[in-house]
Design an enzyme around this catalytic site. Structure first.
Site, PDB file in Angstrom:
ATOM      1  N   LYS A 213       0.869  -1.183   0.000  1.00 30.47           N
ATOM      2  CA  LYS A 213       0.000   0.000   0.000  1.00 30.47           C
ATOM      3  C   LYS A 213       0.900   1.225   0.000  1.00 30.47           C
ATOM      4  O   LYS A 213       1.711   1.408   0.906  1.00 30.47           O
ATOM      5  CB  LYS A 213      -0.842   0.039   1.269  1.00 30.47           C
ATOM      6  CG  LYS A 213      -2.081  -0.808   1.233  1.00 30.47           C
ATOM      7  CD  LYS A 213      -2.917  -0.336   2.402  1.00 30.47           C
ATOM      8  CE  LYS A 213      -4.036  -1.218   2.757  1.00 30.47           C
ATOM      9  NZ  LYS A 213      -4.733  -0.702   3.951  1.00 30.47           N
TER      10      LYS A 213
ATOM     11  N   LYS B 134       1.757 -10.199   9.024  1.00 30.11           N
ATOM     12  CA  LYS B 134       1.290  -9.308   7.954  1.00 30.11           C
ATOM     13  C   LYS B 134       1.485  -9.958   6.578  1.00 30.11           C
ATOM     14  O   LYS B 134       0.588  -9.930   5.740  1.00 30.11           O
ATOM     15  CB  LYS B 134       2.001  -7.947   8.012  1.00 30.11           C
ATOM     16  CG  LYS B 134       1.556  -7.053   6.866  1.00 30.11           C
ATOM     17  CD  LYS B 134       1.603  -5.596   7.127  1.00 30.11           C
ATOM     18  CE  LYS B 134       1.002  -4.837   5.944  1.00 30.11           C
ATOM     19  NZ  LYS B 134       1.116  -3.400   6.049  1.00 30.11           N
TER      20      LYS B 134
ATOM     21  N   HIS C 100      -7.826   0.758  13.648  1.00 32.68           N
ATOM     22  CA  HIS C 100      -7.537   1.814  12.675  1.00 32.68           C
ATOM     23  C   HIS C 100      -8.766   2.614  12.255  1.00 32.68           C
ATOM     24  O   HIS C 100      -8.617   3.693  11.688  1.00 32.68           O
ATOM     25  CB  HIS C 100      -6.860   1.216  11.439  1.00 32.68           C
ATOM     26  CG  HIS C 100      -5.406   0.911  11.665  1.00 32.68           C
ATOM     27  ND1 HIS C 100      -4.983   0.058  12.656  1.00 32.68           N
ATOM     28  CD2 HIS C 100      -4.274   1.354  11.039  1.00 32.68           C
ATOM     29  CE1 HIS C 100      -3.665  -0.019  12.626  1.00 32.68           C
ATOM     30  NE2 HIS C 100      -3.209   0.759  11.655  1.00 32.68           N
TER      31      HIS C 100
ATOM     32  N   HIS D 174      -7.480   6.035  12.837  1.00 36.68           N
ATOM     33  CA  HIS D 174      -7.203   6.947  11.713  1.00 36.68           C
ATOM     34  C   HIS D 174      -7.950   8.261  11.877  1.00 36.68           C
ATOM     35  O   HIS D 174      -7.415   9.334  11.554  1.00 36.68           O
ATOM     36  CB  HIS D 174      -7.608   6.309  10.382  1.00 36.68           C
ATOM     37  CG  HIS D 174      -6.470   5.607   9.705  1.00 36.68           C
ATOM     38  ND1 HIS D 174      -6.655   4.640   8.750  1.00 36.68           N
ATOM     39  CD2 HIS D 174      -5.130   5.752   9.843  1.00 36.68           C
ATOM     40  CE1 HIS D 174      -5.468   4.209   8.333  1.00 36.68           C
ATOM     41  NE2 HIS D 174      -4.529   4.868   8.979  1.00 36.68           N
TER      42      HIS D 174
ATOM     43  N   HIS E 135       1.195   7.998  14.183  1.00 34.99           N
ATOM     44  CA  HIS E 135       0.292   6.921  13.770  1.00 34.99           C
ATOM     45  C   HIS E 135       0.107   5.887  14.893  1.00 34.99           C
ATOM     46  O   HIS E 135      -1.017   5.549  15.260  1.00 34.99           O
ATOM     47  CB  HIS E 135       0.854   6.262  12.507  1.00 34.99           C
ATOM     48  CG  HIS E 135       0.025   5.146  11.978  1.00 34.99           C
ATOM     49  ND1 HIS E 135      -1.157   5.352  11.308  1.00 34.99           N
ATOM     50  CD2 HIS E 135       0.188   3.792  12.053  1.00 34.99           C
ATOM     51  CE1 HIS E 135      -1.669   4.189  10.979  1.00 34.99           C
ATOM     52  NE2 HIS E 135      -0.873   3.218  11.414  1.00 34.99           N
TER      53      HIS E 135
HETATM   54  N1  LIG Z   1       1.701   1.377   3.740  1.00 34.97           N
HETATM   55  C1  LIG Z   1       1.267   0.798   4.828  1.00 34.97           C
HETATM   56  O1  LIG Z   1       0.780  -0.329   4.810  1.00 34.97           O
HETATM   57  C2  LIG Z   1       1.416   1.518   6.131  1.00 34.97           C
HETATM   58  C3  LIG Z   1       1.193   0.836   7.338  1.00 34.97           C
HETATM   59  C4  LIG Z   1       1.392   1.522   8.531  1.00 34.97           C
HETATM   60  C5  LIG Z   1       1.765   2.856   8.509  1.00 34.97           C
HETATM   61  N2  LIG Z   1       1.956   3.474   7.318  1.00 34.97           N
HETATM   62  C6  LIG Z   1       2.380   4.881   7.277  1.00 34.97           C
HETATM   63  O2  LIG Z   1       3.667   4.974   7.889  1.00 34.97           O
HETATM   64  C7  LIG Z   1       3.831   6.282   8.418  1.00 34.97           C
HETATM   65  C8  LIG Z   1       4.382   6.166   9.822  1.00 34.97           C
HETATM   66  O3  LIG Z   1       5.618   5.492   9.764  1.00 34.97           O
HETATM   67  P1  LIG Z   1       6.790   5.763  10.813  1.00 34.97           P
HETATM   68  O4  LIG Z   1       6.231   5.697  12.166  1.00 34.97           O
HETATM   69  O5  LIG Z   1       7.904   4.891  10.419  1.00 34.97           O
HETATM   70  O6  LIG Z   1       7.078   7.328  10.569  1.00 34.97           O
HETATM   71  P2  LIG Z   1       8.290   8.178   9.955  1.00 34.97           P
HETATM   72  O7  LIG Z   1       8.712   7.672   8.649  1.00 34.97           O
HETATM   73  O8  LIG Z   1       7.846   9.591  10.029  1.00 34.97           O
HETATM   74  O9  LIG Z   1       9.476   7.942  10.996  1.00 34.97           O
HETATM   75  C9  LIG Z   1       9.339   8.400  12.311  1.00 34.97           C
HETATM   76  C10 LIG Z   1      10.491   9.335  12.709  1.00 34.97           C
HETATM   77  O10 LIG Z   1      11.663   8.567  12.916  1.00 34.97           O
HETATM   78  C11 LIG Z   1      12.747   9.120  12.161  1.00 34.97           C
HETATM   79  N3  LIG Z   1      13.640   8.001  11.862  1.00 34.97           N
HETATM   80  C12 LIG Z   1      13.402   6.985  11.020  1.00 34.97           C
HETATM   81  N4  LIG Z   1      14.350   6.053  11.142  1.00 34.97           N
HETATM   82  C13 LIG Z   1      15.232   6.497  12.049  1.00 34.97           C
HETATM   83  C14 LIG Z   1      16.416   5.965  12.628  1.00 34.97           C
HETATM   84  N5  LIG Z   1      16.846   4.728  12.318  1.00 34.97           N
HETATM   85  N6  LIG Z   1      17.077   6.710  13.544  1.00 34.97           N
HETATM   86  C15 LIG Z   1      16.606   7.934  13.917  1.00 34.97           C
HETATM   87  N7  LIG Z   1      15.478   8.465  13.439  1.00 34.97           N
HETATM   88  C16 LIG Z   1      14.793   7.757  12.513  1.00 34.97           C
HETATM   89  C17 LIG Z   1      12.087   9.782  10.992  1.00 34.97           C
HETATM   90  O11 LIG Z   1      12.893  10.763  10.426  1.00 34.97           O
HETATM   91  C18 LIG Z   1      10.838  10.367  11.653  1.00 34.97           C
HETATM   92  O12 LIG Z   1      11.171  11.567  12.289  1.00 34.97           O
HETATM   93  C19 LIG Z   1       2.481   6.961   8.348  1.00 34.97           C
HETATM   94  O13 LIG Z   1       2.485   7.841   7.255  1.00 34.97           O
HETATM   95  C20 LIG Z   1       1.514   5.817   8.080  1.00 34.97           C
HETATM   96  O14 LIG Z   1       0.377   6.219   7.358  1.00 34.97           O
HETATM   97  C21 LIG Z   1       1.799   2.838   6.144  1.00 34.97           C
HETATM   98 ZN   LIG Z   2      -1.198   1.189  11.222  1.00 37.14          ZN
END
Ligand SMILES: NC(=O)c1ccc[n+]([C@@H]2O[C@H](COP(=O)([O-])OP(=O)(O)OC[C@H]3O[C@@H](n4cnc5c(N)ncnc54)[C@H](O)[C@@H]3O)[C@@H](O)[C@H]2O)c1
Ligand SMILES: [Zn+2]
Length: 351
Positions: free
Chosen positions: A134, A214, A235, A239, A255
């Protein structure tokens, strides 16, 4: 190194994945290698990855959900064009869910699709966002409304990246790990409930156990017609809370934080109409309320219900829930009265 081979993609997990990535890139003879990252993964993760790559073009965007937009997608497409990317180019997404969602979307749409490879660097993206195909961006504050389905070619997971990830981001990821346990694996939930501190460098087994849930669900139902809806537990309300927080709060909920509230509320609804037992309900509430700070922002039922009715998962104004009959067993496609949703939010506020 652990490995999962699916029809459309392969997952590698372990400490030696970067050697494997380098080997694959050489064998594939891509015409150009682009790497998308955000400011944090540029600082913390790129220095680890870059020695394994040659002749790359890097694209760095500011960190944060607010940048998962069509404007940043345009910037990525512009970079592709400026460097004459053809259909044999590849994009590596080095980052969390924002980067894998946005980068995947850009790659899947550029010239009708170039290959992309995910290197997730947050716990949440390792177990969830980087897997399942997705892809998309937020639009006018609505989450993920513009997007497509397409799997990456490969996913390379190294828990070592978690060393620099802030604690609150690890907690976010644990919300999705816990969701996988709640819908499918009671033993994993019991293990999580007993654990308060983690040695993240050794968390590969837990990550693998969670992501396998998953992968198996997505395999049965890639386009979310049926069983994949199991992954939506927490969700529907979560959401809506995430969107409302994006609209109102100076520091919006992440999230994982939003869906942790969603899981408490939807466990409440599950107890009310699906027979989730009191004791299991209590252990779910305990898990989230002891690990996540109480949300201080507004939870206005009427606003959240409108957001839920506008959610792309719902049809004809009915709000669709995935609920729990018990831990490890879900019931899909349940509708419930607005009053019960309101009550569940009141319950959360009373905690
Ligand atoms: N496609 C899907 O199936 C699916 C499923 C769940 C969530 N999502 C999406 O994922 C997003 C949330 O993902 P997330 O929580 O990874 O958020 P993100 O990508 O914003 O990462 C969170 C924070 O961690 C930082 N970061 C990342 N890796 C790091 C590291 N190794 N060291 C230090 N900092 C680091 C990033 O810069 C950011 O500030 C949302 O947009 C959500 O809608 C998508
Ligand atoms: Zn989720």
């Amino acid at each position: 190194m652990k490995e999962i081979i699916q029809k459309d993609y392969e997952i590698f997990l372990g400490d030696e994945i970067l050697e494997k990535l380098a080997e694959i890139l050489i064998n594939k003879e891509y015409s150009k290698i682009f790497v998308l990252m955000d400011s944090n993964t540029h600082k913390h993760c790129w220095p680890i990855v870059s020695p394994y790559l040659v002749n790359t073009e890097i694209i760095v965007i500011p960190a944060g959900e607010a940048n998962k937009t069509i404007q940043y997608a345009e910037m990525v497409w512009e970079k592709f064009q400026a460097h004459f990317a053809d259909r044999s180019a590849v994009l590596l997404n080095l980052g969390g869910g924002v980067i894998t969602d946005l980068g995947g979307f850009c790659a899947a749409t550029y010239k009708r699709g170039i290959d992309f490879i995910n290197i997730p660097t947050t716990l949440l993206s390792m177990v969830d966002a980087s897997i399942g195909g997705k892809l998309g961006v937020d639009f006018k504050s609505y989450k993920n409304v513009i997007g497509v389905f397409k799997h990456p070619k490969y996913i390379f997971i190294n828990p070592g990246f978690l060393a620099t990830l802030p604690e609150e981001e690890k907690r976010n990821g644990l919300a999705e790990v816990c969701k996988h346990a709640l819908i499918e694996d009671k033993a994993l939930f019991e293990k999580l409930a007993k654990t308060t501190t983690y040695d993240w460098g050794k968390s590969g087994a837990m990550i693998f156990q969670s992501l396998k849930i998953k992968v198996a669900i997505v395999k049965k139902d890639p386009f979310e017609k049926d069983i994949r809806k199991a992954l939506n537990f927490g969700h529907t309300i979560g959401h809506a809370i995430e969107t409302s927080s994006l609209l109102h709060d100076k520091t919006p909920l992440k999230h994982g934080e939003a869906i942790a509230i969603g899981m408490i509320c939807e466990a409440f609804i599950s107890k009310s109409i699906q027979g989730l037992s009191n004791s299991e309900f209590k252990s779910i509430c305990d898990y989230f309320s002891t690990r996540f700070p109480k949300y201080k922002g507004k939870l206005i039922a009427a606003e959240l219900i409108v957001l839920m009715k506008n959610d792309k998962k719902n049809r004809e104004g009915l709000i669709n829930f995935t609920l729990l009959k018990k831990i490890g067993k879900v019931k899909l496609d349940v509708n419930c009265h607005d009053e019960l949703i309101e009550k569940s939010l009141e319950f959360y506020k009373s905690l």
